[in-house]
Design an enzyme around this catalytic site. Sequence first.
Site, short mmCIF file in Angstrom:
data_model
loop_
_atom_site.label_atom_id
_atom_site.label_comp_id
_atom_site.label_asym_id
_atom_site.label_seq_id
_atom_site.Cartn_x
_atom_site.Cartn_y
_atom_site.Cartn_z
N ASP A 295 11.27 -0.84 53.36
CA ASP A 295 11.05 0.11 54.45
C ASP A 295 12.33 0.18 55.27
O ASP A 295 12.95 -0.87 55.56
CB ASP A 295 9.89 -0.34 55.35
CG ASP A 295 8.53 0.02 54.78
OD1 ASP A 295 8.48 0.52 53.64
OD2 ASP A 295 7.53 -0.23 55.45
N HIS B 119 31.17 7.93 49.46
CA HIS B 119 30.16 7.40 50.38
C HIS B 119 29.78 5.95 50.05
O HIS B 119 29.50 5.61 48.89
CB HIS B 119 28.90 8.27 50.34
CG HIS B 119 27.88 7.86 51.35
ND1 HIS B 119 27.95 8.21 52.67
CD2 HIS B 119 26.75 7.11 51.22
CE1 HIS B 119 26.92 7.71 53.31
NE2 HIS B 119 26.18 7.04 52.46
N HIS C 137 17.79 9.26 48.62
CA HIS C 137 17.50 8.01 47.93
C HIS C 137 16.04 7.60 48.17
O HIS C 137 15.43 7.98 49.17
CB HIS C 137 18.46 6.89 48.32
CG HIS C 137 18.57 6.65 49.79
ND1 HIS C 137 19.22 7.49 50.65
CD2 HIS C 137 18.13 5.62 50.56
CE1 HIS C 137 19.19 7.02 51.88
NE2 HIS C 137 18.52 5.89 51.86
N HIS D 27 13.92 9.76 50.84
CA HIS D 27 14.34 10.42 52.08
C HIS D 27 15.84 10.68 51.98
O HIS D 27 16.51 10.25 51.05
CB HIS D 27 14.02 9.57 53.31
CG HIS D 27 14.89 8.37 53.49
ND1 HIS D 27 14.66 7.18 52.85
CD2 HIS D 27 16.01 8.18 54.22
CE1 HIS D 27 15.59 6.31 53.19
NE2 HIS D 27 16.42 6.90 54.02
#
Length: 385
Positions: free
Chosen positions: A304, A261, A298, A334
């Site tokens: 943000d 990834h 992560h 999240h």
Amino acid sequence: MAFYHRMGELPQKRHTTFYKPDGQLYREQVMGTKGFSGIQSILYHHNPPTQVRETRKYADVRLEFVEQADLKHQHFKTFDLAQGGDPVFGRRYLLGNSDVVMGVCSPTEPMDYFYRNADGDEVVFVHEGEGELQTIFGTITYRPGDYLVIPIGTTYRIVPSVQSRFLVIESQNEIVPPKRYRNEHGQLLEHSPFCERDIRVPEKLVTHVESGQFEVRVKRQSVVYSYFFDFHPFDVVGWDGYLYPYALSVHDFEPITGRIHQPPPVHQTFAGQNFVICSFVPRMYDYHPQAIPAPYYHSNVESDEVLYYVDGNFMSRKGVYEGSITLHPMGIPHGPHPGKIEASIGKKETMELAVMLDTFQPLYVTKEALAVEDEAYMSSWLPSE
């Protein structure tokens, strides 16, 4: 986009006499950034651009942000916002800070004026629709998937030919391709996911010489002022330089993939002061035999993260829709929704299309955003009962 371009008629040397057919001089204007140290273009007008008949304040457009009651992930359904307004004053702003603001727009009215943002650059992403970005530098035809990059101080108007829907990102500074994609001369390097061939500069320069009353609305320090001219503002006969609007299609962004990834920076498309804009496009998944294509959990420790969902099935999310905006604020982790990690294993490709804005200063939410918030989003990571 910093490469040299020219359109229309020009004198052989800058700052020299350049006469109209009637023997009068064209009016030379140097338009540049950072004083005389940034990029610039030189435009030649039929009329002095300073020749203003009337000025007056039009509107105060400072945004009102709400005080957050708690720290949580948020989901806003922008398609639930009512259509209306024109391509500038129909913008519905949802998030912002002192560096950048984000909004959406689905206009139903034409621009009967011209617009100039004197606060910073703009990126207008075309989610739906077709039409023209008409500017003092010429016209760019837009279509779905286009990023329209409009430099600070550019006089323009957007003219849809069919119903259009836009995502709008307005900066307080310049928006440029990431530095790591460019060499010391500004040329895009071989590892860049797009190159100069993908950049669409203005296609045609139409010089207007008609007289009448023409309004240009100028935004400066979040206040809009009306300037009235006796001549059409697109009276440019020619220009050259490095400063001009351009289009880049998200469909020309070539994704960077790997055996395992790849992190979000491989999707970066533009950079601004304290923020980046990324493009998530259809791509092959990771090809290590034990790869997990879905992203790992992560923590946004210093940024943000905002995602605007354009099309397809976003592989790490459920319960988001076309036109959804999710905000994952700094300070809390999240990642994929339940079941999405397992479901991604063995998959070969994804057809998702999304635009991401990452900011390095906290974003604030507007009242308008709260009106279309999915209040259950924070609990969407809980296991199904």
